[in-house]
Design an enzyme around this catalytic site. Structure first.
Site, short mmCIF file in Angstrom:
data_model
loop_
_atom_site.label_atom_id
_atom_site.label_comp_id
_atom_site.label_asym_id
_atom_site.label_seq_id
_atom_site.Cartn_x
_atom_site.Cartn_y
_atom_site.Cartn_z
NE ARG A 1 -1.64 -2.29 2.70
CZ ARG A 1 -1.82 -3.52 2.23
NH1 ARG A 1 -2.90 -3.82 1.59
NH2 ARG A 1 -0.92 -4.46 2.42
CB THR A 2 3.25 2.64 2.46
OG1 THR A 2 2.42 2.12 3.49
CG2 THR A 2 3.73 4.02 2.84
CE LYS B 1 27.90 -4.30 -6.02
NZ LYS B 1 28.19 -3.24 -7.01
NE ARG C 1 6.77 0.69 5.33
CZ ARG C 1 5.57 0.14 5.20
NH1 ARG C 1 5.45 -1.15 4.95
NH2 ARG C 1 4.47 0.86 5.31
CG HIS D 1 2.82 4.01 8.76
ND1 HIS D 1 3.01 4.84 7.67
CD2 HIS D 1 2.46 2.80 8.24
CE1 HIS D 1 2.80 4.16 6.56
NE2 HIS D 1 2.48 2.92 6.87
N1 CP Z 1 -0.57 0.02 5.87
C1 CP Z 1 0.65 -0.25 5.36
O1 CP Z 1 1.64 0.37 5.74
O2 CP Z 1 0.66 -1.22 4.40
P1 CP Z 1 1.97 -1.69 3.61
O3 CP Z 1 2.87 -2.39 4.60
O4 CP Z 1 1.46 -2.62 2.53
O5 CP Z 1 2.63 -0.47 3.06
#
Ligand code: CP
Length: 306
Positions: free
Chosen positions: A49-50, A77, A99, A127
């Protein structure tokens, strides 16, 4: 130097402005405000999603994306994360969406990265864009935020989504109720938050189920999924107890049949896929705010001040 690392840097009026912008973007999903801008998506943990919703948002605004794959990068590496980030910045990207599984990494990166960093999920910390899209979805459903009860149920301890909600939702006038296994409740309950039984939690206006994040647990911490569903799952029977106006949320990915029954994902009161749609609009708003509009009066994303 401005980033979106934490919701703690957002005031209620900042959030209101972002939600207004996201509403505009939901109705007008194409633009050119990021034309000739390049955003690097650096996901060191899995995401559907993100990652894709940022990519969608960037492309909808006329920008380009660089998609980083850790498994095929020079990290393999022996290059450090810092050198990798500096290398990508040196190529001239306009922003980075990151992320990473390590708590505190984003602040460390803001010490030397000059382009905006957007936290796309950090460890068990925060998040922020998931939090904003959840707030947007709640406002869309109720027309207001203040006075609502939001029950967050399940694996709160390992949830970066809950980490952001704890800070922002009470400041927007919402009350947070937590329910789930005691071992997965926060060690210190934040202000504006209380732990309740499942029965109490199901009376809330918003019932937000969290995934059992087994990737963040030791083998002995992982519960028996059948027993977990019976005690804390949003089953078809429990969904019958919800208030008629309540909405069912889940940040996803969903473990169908564990924290939520498959039929409940498809329930008329479920907004789980609407959250995904709204995520693109909210991320468009965040990108426009950070990259396109460098207005000195908008200082809400000054993570470097922390
Ligand atoms: N909600 C969310 O962060 O989903 P993903 O891990 O698929 O990005």
């Amino acid at each position: 130097m401005r980033h979106l690392i934490s919701v703690t840097t957002l005031t209620p009026s900042d959030v209101e402005a972002l939600l207004e912008r996201a509403e505009y973007r939901l109705a007008h999903p194409n633009g050119q405000t990021l034309a000739q801008k390049v955003v690097a998506n650096l996901f060191f943990e899995p995401s559907t999603r993100t990652r894709f919703s940022f990519e969608m948002a960037i492309k909808r605004l006329g920008g380009e994306t660089l998609n980083f794959q850790p498994s095929t990068s020079s990290i393999n590496k022996g290059e450090s994360l810092e050198d990798t980030i500096r290398t990508i910045e040196a190529m001239g990207v306009d922003a980075m969406v990151i992320r990473h599984g390590e708590n505190g990494i984003m602040h460390r990166l803001t010490k030397f990265v000059k382009v905006p960093i957007i936290n796309a999920g950090e460890g068990t910390n925060e998040h922020p864009t998931q939090c904003l899209l959840d707030v947007f979805t709640i406002k869309q459903a109720f027309g207001r935020l203040s006075g609502l009860q939001v029950a967050i149920i399940g694996d709160v301890l390992h949830s970066r989504v809950a980490g952001s909600h704890f800070n922002l939702l009470p400041r927007l006038g919402m009350e947070i109720l937590l329910s789930g296994p005691f071992a997965w409740m926060p060690k210190q309950v934040p202000p504006g938050v209380c732990i309740v039984t499942m029965e109490e939690a199901l009376k809330a206006d918003v019932v937000m189920m969290l995934r059992v994040q087994k990737e963040r647990m030791n083998a002995i911490e992982i519960p028996d999924f059948k027993a977990y569903r019976q005690m804390f799952g949003l089953t078809v029977n429990r969904a019958r107890l919800l208030k008629p106006h309540a909405i069912i949320m889940h940040p996803s990915p969903v473990n169908r049949g564990v924290e939520i029954d498959s039929e409940v994902v498809e329930h008329p009161q479920s907004v789980i896929f609407r959250q995904v749609t709204n995520g693109v609009a909210v991320r468009m708003a965040v990108l426009e705010e950070l990259i396109q509009e460098r207005r000195p009066d908008r200082l809400w994303v000054t993570a470097s001040a922390q």
